[in-house]
Design a protein around this motif. Structure first.
Motif, short mmCIF file in Angstrom:
data_model
loop_
_atom_site.label_atom_id
_atom_site.label_comp_id
_atom_site.label_asym_id
_atom_site.label_seq_id
_atom_site.Cartn_x
_atom_site.Cartn_y
_atom_site.Cartn_z
N TYR A 338 48.77 32.69 37.78
CA TYR A 338 47.70 33.67 37.87
C TYR A 338 48.22 35.08 37.65
O TYR A 338 47.52 35.94 37.13
N LEU A 402 31.80 39.70 38.14
CA LEU A 402 31.06 39.33 36.94
C LEU A 402 31.23 40.34 35.82
O LEU A 402 30.56 40.28 34.80
N PHE A 406 37.03 42.76 37.28
CA PHE A 406 37.24 41.98 38.50
C PHE A 406 38.06 40.74 38.22
O PHE A 406 38.98 40.41 38.98
N ALA A 407 37.70 40.04 37.14
CA ALA A 407 38.42 38.81 36.84
C ALA A 407 39.91 39.11 36.70
O ALA A 407 40.75 38.46 37.32
N PHE A 410 41.39 40.19 40.10
CA PHE A 410 41.47 39.09 41.06
C PHE A 410 42.58 38.12 40.69
O PHE A 410 43.34 37.67 41.55
N PHE A 411 42.69 37.78 39.40
CA PHE A 411 43.76 36.87 38.99
C PHE A 411 45.12 37.45 39.38
O PHE A 411 45.99 36.74 39.88
N ARG A 414 45.57 37.36 43.16
CA ARG A 414 45.81 36.00 43.63
C ARG A 414 47.23 35.57 43.27
O ARG A 414 47.93 34.97 44.08
N GLY A 487 33.67 38.90 31.93
CA GLY A 487 33.74 38.80 33.39
C GLY A 487 33.03 37.56 33.91
O GLY A 487 33.36 37.05 34.98
N THR A 488 32.04 37.10 33.17
CA THR A 488 31.29 35.93 33.62
C THR A 488 31.97 34.65 33.16
O THR A 488 31.94 33.65 33.86
N ALA A 489 32.57 34.70 31.98
CA ALA A 489 33.26 33.52 31.46
C ALA A 489 34.68 33.92 31.06
O ALA A 489 34.99 34.02 29.87
N PRO A 490 35.53 34.17 32.03
CA PRO A 490 36.88 34.63 31.68
C PRO A 490 37.66 33.62 30.86
O PRO A 490 38.61 33.99 30.18
N PHE A 494 41.16 33.46 29.01
CA PHE A 494 42.12 33.09 30.04
C PHE A 494 42.74 31.73 29.78
O PHE A 494 43.88 31.47 30.13
N GLU A 495 41.98 30.87 29.12
CA GLU A 495 42.49 29.53 28.89
C GLU A 495 43.70 29.55 27.96
O GLU A 495 44.73 28.95 28.24
N TRP A 498 46.59 31.26 29.66
CA TRP A 498 47.19 30.35 30.66
C TRP A 498 48.18 29.40 29.99
O TRP A 498 49.31 29.24 30.43
#
Lengths: 527, 682
Positions: A338, A402, A406-407, A410-411, A414, A487-490, A494-495, A498
Motif C-alpha cells: 500500500y 471518493l 483521499f484514495a 489513505f493507501f 495504511r 477517487g471512486t474507482a482507484p 491502482f491495479e 500494485w
C-alpha cells in the motif's frame, strides 16, 4: 513503438506550432496535443504488461535498439512502459491539452512559441517516463528543463528572470549530483554490467554484484550513490529543505505552466526516486529509513505551515504541493504494497488535483488580476462555476473521500502505518504525526476560501468580475470529473501500479537482506 | 424473488439522484428541486420501512456491493450491513429527511430564497451520505461517508454565503470536526494494521477478532509494545476522536452553536438525524469493540456526562431560540454517550431515537416561529405566540416536554433509562470504572435540572406572556408545509417512548419492551444480548448491575425514575416561577459573575480560536520567515558566493593586452620552474 509515435507527434507538432501564426497556435496545439492523448488512452486500454520494467517484467509499447558503444558500455535506445510509468504518461497527456486550453486567455503574446515549447516539453515528459536506458532517460530528463526555463523566463511575472534562473540552476546542479551518483553505482558494478540499461543495473545490484572499488566497500559506494541521487531527485520533488525554488517558480510562471510544473514535473522527482533509489538500493533506503521518513513528515507539516502563512493564492497552492509530495516520500520509504502503490497513485492524484487548483487560481487571476487573499471577496456570487470547481478542488486537496486525493493518502497512510522498516513501530508514529497535515491543509484552504469566495462581493482591482469563458471553465470540470472517477474507482490505475510494485518488495525480501546487514556494519552508529 | 435487501442500495442512491437532478435541473422544475428531494426521500423511507420489516422477520444482510480495491489479501469493499440497528436508523434518518424537505417548502420556497437548486441538491447529497454511512459494513466505508456528511454540512451551514457569518461558521464546523477526524483516520489505519480488516460484522470482523485476542483465543499484531487491551483501548479512543468531533462532545462542541447560521431546516437535519447523530451511531455500531474495553467505556461515559452538564448550563442564559436548542443538542448527545459508556446500549439507541424525533420537532418548531417573526430569533422579542400559532405551540410544547423529560413524553422514558443504566452499573461495578460511572451519573442528573429550566424558559419566553415586539403582535402566518411536519413530529414526540416502556414492563410484564427485544435479537455478535455479555464479562468490560441499598431491582428502577422526574420538574418549575406572567424579566444578573462566564461559553471559543489563529498562525508565520530568511537564504547565499567569486575572477579579464602578456609570461615562467623542479634540472 507507440511511445515513439507519441514522441514523434509531440516533436513534429512542436515544430509545426513554432512556425504557425500566433492567432491559430492555441487551437492548433490543442488539436495536436489530442493525438498523444488518444495514443495514451489506447495504450491504457490495451495494456496487459506485467511485473516491473526494472526486474525484467513485460513492458509494452517501447523499443530497444542498440545505439553506440562507449568505453565498453553498450548504449541503447530503450523505452517501454510498465504499471508504474503508464499512469504517469496518461497523466501527462491528459494535463497537456487542458493546460493548453487554459492558456488561451492568459497567453497573449508569441503564442506559437509558447505552445511549441509546451509540446516540446510534453515530448520530454513522455520520454522521461518511458525511457529504460540511463542515457536516453537523462537526455529527456534534462530536456524538460529547457522549455520550462523559457516558459517561465519569457511569459512569467515581474520576477520571471530570477525565478527561471533559480529553477534552472538549482535543478541542474541537482542533476549533476544525481548523475555522479548513478555513475558511481555503475562503475562499482564493474564487469557485471555492460550497459547503462536501467534493468541491467537494477538486476546486477540485486544479484549482489556491487563490489569493492579502489578499496572502498560496495556498501559504502551504495550509500554514497544513494545519497547523491537522493539529493538530486529531492530537489525536483521537492523535499524540505530543498524546496525554495518551487514557490518562486510557481508565482512567476504563467498559470498553464504552473499546472504542468506542479502536475507533472514534480512527479519526475518522485518517479525517479522510486525507480532509482527505492528500487535499486532498497537496503540503503531501509537503513536510512528514519531520516527519509522524517524528511517526508517534515515536508508535510512544514510545507503545510508555510502554506498557512501565505496571502497569495498561488503560493498557497505551491506550498501545499510540498506538503502533498511529503506523503509520497512517506509511502515510498514504507516498503509495503500500500505504501509504494499509494505513493505512485498519489503522484497521479496530486497531478490532477494540483493542476485543477492552479487552473482555478489562474481563472480567478485572469478575471480579477490579483491573487492576493485580501484583495477580493464574495467571488462565488460573480463566478459560480469557477468557484464551484475551486471548492471541489480544495476539498479534493483536503482528501475528501471518493475523490482521488483521499484514495492516494489513505493507501499511503495504511501502508506506512503498518510498515516495519523502523523498529518499535517508528513508522506508525511518524505517519501519525505526518497525518496532522490533513488538518492544516483544511485550515489554510478553508480560510482562504472563506475570505476570497464568500461574503459580500469586493475586488480591489478595477476589473469587471464575471464568469470566465467556456474554454476557461471547461478544463476545470474535466479535471473535477477525472478526480471523482479516480477517487471512486482507484483500481483504474491502482491495479497496474500494485502489480508493478510487487517485484520491488519481492526483491527486498529475497536479495535485499545481505546488503542491509553489511551496510549496517559500515554505518555503525548512524542509527 | 428480489427482496428488500436487493433494493437497499437505492435507499442511498435515490437521494443521491435527487442531488444530481436538483442541482442540474432544479432551476427548470416547479419547486426548484424540492419535489425531486421529496420523492427520493419518500422512496428511501418506504424502502427503509421495508428493510425494517424484513429485518423484523428475522433476516439480516451483510454483503459487499462494490469493490474499492480488489488487490491484496483483504480487498477493500463497500458493503451493506442491514441489521436491527441500521434498519432503525435508516427509518429515522429517512423520516426526518422527508419532513425536512417538506418543511423547506415553507421555510425556503415560500420565503423567496434564491439558490434553491443548490439547497435541495446539497440536502439530497447530505441525506444520501448519511444513509450510506448508516448502512456501511466496515470502518473505512463509514469513515468515507462520515467525511461526506461533514462536507455537506459545511455546504449547508454556509448556504447563505453572501453574508459573513455562515461561511465562517461552516469553516469552523468543518475544521473542528476535521480535527476529530484526524484521530479517527489514524484509528482506521490502526485497525487495518492490527486486524487486517475493518469489517463490522461476522467471524472476520475486527470487534470479533479483538474479542478473541482478549480472551486468549486469537493473535493480533499490537503496536508500540502495548498489550492487546491497552492497544485496543488506544485504537478505540482514536476512533472516539471522530465521534466526539461529529457529535459535538467537549471539547469539540464549539462548532455546533455557530452552525445555527445555516437554514433552520438544515439545523433540524444536522442535529436530529445526520451529522451529529453520526458520531454516536458509530459507537453503537462498533459497540462490540468498545464493550471489551472498560477504560474506553469510562472515557465515553465521563465525556458524555460532563458534556451533558456543561452544555446544559450554557443553555440557560441564551437569548436566541436556536442557541438554546443548539446547547440542548450538545447536552442530549452527551446523554447518549453517557448511556453507551455506562453499559446501556439499548438506552443509548433509545435516546438517539427519541431525541431525533423531539429535536427535529423543536428545530422545525423554532423554524416556524422564525418565519412568523420575520427571521428575528431573539426570544426577548417574542412572547404571546401561543394564541397566534396554536399548531406550532402545541407541537413545540410536546417536544419541550419530551426534552425536559416529563412523563409520559418520549424523552422521559429514554432519559430515565440512560440514567438508570448508568446508575446501576455505577453501583454494581467495582473499582475505578464504578466510581467514574457514578460521577458521570451525578453530572447527568444535575443536567436534568438545567434541561428542565432552559426548556421551559424557552417555551415561556417564546409563546407565553404578552408580545414584546411588533412582529410578535402581527406574526407572519405559516402554511400546511410547516404545520404538517410539526403535527407528525408532535404526535411522535409524545408517543414514541412507547417503544421501550421499561418501568411499565417491570410492573406489568405483558407490556412489551419493543426496542429492547428488537436490539437484543440481532445477528450473532451484533446484538444487545452479546454486548451485555461482553460488558459484564470479567475479562472484558467487567461491569455488573447493582441496586440501591434496600430497594431491590424494581425499587431501584422506580427510585431512579422518580429522582430524575423530580429533578426535571424542579428545573421546569423554577423556570415557570421566574418567567411566567405577562412581562417576564431577565434574571441572569442574579447569577453574578457566573453570568459572564456562561454568556461567553466558558471561554471555550477563545482558546480554540487562539490555538488556531494565535498559536498556529504565528508558528506558520515564523516558519515562513525562517524559510525565506534561512532556508532560501542559504540557497541564495550559495549563488551569491559563486557570483562574487565569478566577479573577482573576472577582474583578470581586463582586456588590456600588456596585462595578458604579463600573465602569459608569468605563467610560462611558473610552468618552466615547475617542470624544472619536477624534472630535477636544478
Amino acid at each position: 513503438m507507440l511511445v515513439e509515435l507519441l514522441l514523434a507527434a509531440c516533436l513534429v507538432g512542436a515544430v509545426v506550432t513554432f512556425v504557425a501564426p500566433d492567432r491559430v497556435a492555441g487551437k492548433l496545439a490543442l488539436g495536436i496535443s489530442l493525438l498523444p492523448l488518444v495514443g495514451a488512452l489506447y495504450m491504457y486500454a490495451t495494456f496487459d504488461g506485467s511485473g516491473n520494467a526494472l526486474f525484467g517484467g513485460a513492458t509494452m509499447f517501447g523499443e530497444n535498439v542498440a545505439w553506440l558503444d562507449l568505453a565498453g558500455y553498450q548504449l541503447s535506445y530503450h523505452t517501454g512502459l510498465d504499471g508504474l510509468s503508464l499512469p504517469l504518461v496518461v497523466l501527462s497527456t491528459v494535463l497537456i491539452p487542458l493546460a493548453i486550453l487554459s492558456a488561451w486567455t492568459p497567453i497573449q503574446s508569441r503564442q506559437s512559441q509558447f505552445y511549441g515549447l509546451v509540446l516540446l516539453m510534453e515530448a520530454s515528459l513522455i520520454g522521461v517516463f518511458s525511457a529504460l536506458d540511463f542515457f536516453v532517460w537523462f537526455v529527456f530528463w534534462e530536456a524538460v528543463l529547457i522549455p520550462m526555463y523559457f516558459l517561465i523566463g519569457v511569459w512569467g511575472g515581474p520576477r520571471r528572470k530570477y525565478a527561471a534562473i533559480k529553477f534552472f540552476v538549482y535543478t541542474n546542479v541537482a542533476s549533476l549530483v544525481m548523475f555522479i551518483g548513478f555513475m558511481t553505482l555503475v562503475f562499482a558494478l564493474g564487469d557485471s554490467v555492460s550497459s547503462f540499461g536501467l534493468p541491467a543495473v537494477t538486476q546486477a545490484i540485486a544479484a549482489g554484484n556491487l563490489g569493492n572499488v579502489a578499496g572502498v566497500a560496495g556498501s559504502t559506494i551504495a550509500l554514497v550513490s544513494f545519497v547523491l541521487m537522493f539529493f538530486g531527485f529531492a530537489v525536483k520533488v521537492p523535499i524540505v529543505p530543498l524546496h525554495t525554488w518551487l514557490p518562486d517558480a510557481h508565482v512567476e510562471a504563467p498559470t498553464p505552466v504552473s499546472v504542468l510544473l506542479a502536475g507533472v514535473l514534480l512527479k519526475m522527482g518522485t518517479y525517479a526516486l522510486l525507480r532509482f533509489n527505492f528500487t535499486m538500493l532498497p537496503g540503503v533506503a531501509q537503513d536510512l529509513a528514519v531520516f527519509i521518513a522524517l524528511l517526508g513528515a517534515a515536508s508535510v507539516i512544514y510545507g503545510a505551515l508555510l502554506a498557512l502563512a501565505q496571502q497569495d493564492l498561488k503560493r498557497i497552492v505551491a506550498y501545499s504541493s510540498v506538503s502533498s509530495m511529503g506523503y509520497v516520500i512517506l509511502g515510498l520509504v514504507a516498503y509495503t504494497q500500500y505504501g509504494l502503490g499509494g505513493a505512485t497513485f498519489q503522484m497521479v492524484a496530486h497531478g490532477l488535483i494540483s493542476g485543477l487548483m492552479f487552473m482555478c487560481v489562474g481563472v480567478v487571476y485572469n478575471t480579477t488580476h490579483t491573487r492576493m487573499v485580501g484583495d477580493m471577496s464574495g467571488l462565488a456570487s460573480r463566478m459560480p462555476y469557477t468557484v464551484g470547481a475551486l471548492i471541489a478542488g480544495a476539498f479534493a486537496y483536503m482528501g475528501l473521500p471518493l475523490m482521488a486525493g483521499f484514495a492516494g493518502e489513505f493507501f499511503i497512510f495504511r501502508g506506512s502505518f503498518a510498515s516495519t522498516v523502523l523498529p518499535n513501530n517508528g513508522m506508525a508514529l511518524i505517519t501519525g504525526v505526518a497525518m496532522f497535515g490533513i488538518v492544516i491543509v483544511a485550515g489554510y484552504l478553508l480560510f482562504a476560501m472563506q475570505r476570497t469566495l464568500f461574503g459580500e462581493f469586493f475586488s480591489a482591482t478595477e476589473y469587471d468580475v464575471r464568469e470566465a469563458a467556456v474554454h476557461d471553465v471547461a478544463p476545470l470540470f474535466v479535471l473535477v470529473l477525472l478526480i471523482i472517477a479516480l477517487g471512486t474507482a482507484p483500481g483504474i490505475f491502482f491495479e497496474m501500479i500494485w502489480n508493478a510494485s510487487q517485484p520491488i518488495l519481492d526483491n527486498v525480501q529475497s536479495g535485499g537482506e545481505a546488503a542491509v546487514e553489511s551496510l549496517a556494519t559500515v554505518l555503525g552508529g548512524v542509527r | 424473488m428480489a427482496g428488500a435487501f436487493d433494493f437497499a442500495p437505492a435507499i442511498a442512491l435515490l437521494p443521491f439522484g435527487s442531488f444530481l437532478v436538483a442541482l442540474f435541473l432544479g432551476q427548470y422544475m416547479p419547486k426548484r428541486g424540492a419535489l425531486a428531494g421529496i420523492i427520493a426521500t419518500v422512496g428511501s423511507l418506504l424502502l427503509s420501512a421495508w428493510v425494517a420489516l424484513t429485518v423484523a422477520g428475522g433476516e439480516t444482510y451483510n454483503e459487499p456491493v462494490y469493490t474499492f480495491v480488489a488487490m491484496g489479501e483483504n480487498p477493500i469493499q463497500f458493503g451493506l450491513l442491514l441489521d436491527q440497528l441500521s434498519a432503525l436508523m435508516l427509518v429515522i434518518v429517512s423520516l426526518i429527511a422527508v419532513l425536512v424537505h417538506v418543511f423547506s417548502l415553507g421555510y425556503m420556497n415560500d420565503e423567496g430564497e434564491t439558490g434553491l437548486p443548490r439547497y435541495y441538491g446539497e440536502l439530497g447529497l447530505f441525506t444520501a451520505s448519511m444513509l450510506a454511512f448508516v448502512m456501511s459494513s466496515n470502518l473505512l466505508m463509514a469513515f468515507m461517508f462520515f467525511e461526506l456528511v461533514g462536507l455537506c454540512s459545511y455546504l449547508l451551514i454556509g448556504f447563505w454565503f453572501r453574508r459573513d457569518g455562515p461561511p465562517s461558521a461552516a469553516k469552523k464546523a468543518f475544521l473542528v470536526t476535521r480535527f476529530g477526524d484526524y484521530f479517527f483516520l489514524i484509528g482506521v489505519v490502526a485497525v487495518f494494521a492490527t486486524f487486517g480488516t475493518a469489517q463490522f460484522a461476522g467471524e472476520e470482523s475486527f470487534p470479533h477478532l479483538a474479542e478473541l485476542a482478549l480472551s486468549g483465543e486469537g493473535q493480533v499484531t499490537t503496536m508500540f509494545g502495548l498489550g492487546a487491551e491497552a492497544w485496543f483501548t488506544v485504537v478505540g479512543l482514536l476512533i472516539l476522536g471522530g465521534v466526539m468531533g461529529k457529535s459535538a462532545q467537549f471539547p469539540f462542541h464549539t462548532w455546533l452553536p455557530d452552525a445555527m447560521e445555516g437554514p433552520t431546516p438544515v439545523s433540524a437535519l444536522i442535529h436530529a438525524a445526520t451529522m451529529v447523530a453520526a458520531g454516536v451511531y458509530l459507537v453503537a455500531r462498533i459497540y462490540g469493540f468498545y464493550a471489551l474495553l472498560p477504560t474506553a467505556l469510562a472515557v465515553i461515559a465521563l465525556v458524555g456526562g460532563f458534556t451533558a452538564l456543561f452544555a446544559a448550563t450554557m443553555g440557560v442564559v441564551k437569548r436566541e431560540i436556536k442557541q438554546v436548542l443548539a446547547y440542548s443538542t450538545i447536552s442530549q448527545y452527551g446523554y447518549i454517550m453517557l448511556a453507551l459508556g455506562g453499559g446501556g446500549y439499548v438506552a443509548g439507541v433509545f435516546h438517539l431515537t427519541t431525541h431525533a424525533v423531539f429535536k427535529a420537532l423543536l428545530f422545525l418548531g423554532a423554524g416556524s416561529v422564525i418565519i412568523a417573526m420575520h427571521h428575528n430569533e431573539n426570544m426577548w422579542d417574542m412572547g404571546g405566540l401561543k394564541d397566534k400559532m396554536p399548531v406550532t405551540y402545541y407541537a413545540f410544547l410536546s417536544g419541550s416536554l419530551a426534552l425536559a423529560g416529563i412523563v409520559p413524553f418520549s424523552g422521559f422514558w429514554s432519559k430515565d433509562e440512560v440514567l438508570y443504566e448508568t446508575l446501576v452499573h455505577g453501583i454494581g461495578t467495582d473499582g475505578g470504572l464504578g466510581v467514574v460511572l457514578l460521577l458521570a451519573y451525578a453530572m447527568g442528573l444535575i443536567a436534568v435540572f438545567f434541561t428542565g429550566f432552559y426548556t421551559f424558559r424557552m417555551v415561556l419566553l417564546t409563546f407565553h406572556g404578552k408580545p414584546r415586539s411588533d412582529t410578535a403582535r402581527n406574526p407572519h402566518g405559516v402554511h400546511w408545509n410547516v404545520k404538517g411536519p410539526l403535527a407528525v413530529l408532535g404526535v411522535l414526540a409524545a408517543t414514541v417512548g412507547a417503544i421501550n416502556l421499561v418501568p411499565v414492563h417491570a410492573l406489568v410484564g405483558s407490556v412489551p419492551e419493543f426496542l429492547h427485544d428488537w436490539l437484543y435479537y440481532g445477528p450473532e455478535m451484533l446484538n444487545g444480548h452479546h454486548y451485555h455479555e461482553l460488558i459484564t464479562a470479567g475479562e472484558f468490560g467487567g461491569m455488573s448491575a447493582g441496586e440501591l441499598p434496600g430497594l431491590g431491582e424494581t425499587g431501584t428502577l422506580f427510585a431512579s425514575a422518580g429522582i430524575s422526574l423530580t429533578v426535571a420538574l424542579a428545573g421546569s418549575a423554577l423556570a415557570i416561577a421566574l418567567y411566567r406572567g405577562d412581562s417576564p424579566v431577565e434574571h441572569t444578573d442574579r447569577l453574578g459573575s457566573a453570568k459572564t462566564v456562561l454568556f461567553n461559553n466558558y471561554y471555550q471559543d477563545e482558546y480554540q480560536v487562539w490555538l488556531a489563529q494565535g498559536l498556529t498562525m504565528n508558528v506558520a508565520r515564523a516558519a515562513d520567515k525562517f524559510d525565506q530568511g534561512v532556508v532560501d537564504g542559504v540557497v541564495n547565499g550559495v549563488s551569491s558566493v559563486s557570483l562574487f567569486g565569478g566577479s573577482r575572477v573576472r577582474r583578470i579579464q581586463t582586456g588590456i593586452v600588456s596585462n595578458y602578456a604579463t600573465l602569459l609570461t608569468l605563467g610560462l615562467v611558473a610552468l618552466l620552474v615547475g617542470i624544472g623542479l619536477m624534472g630535477g634540472w636544478f
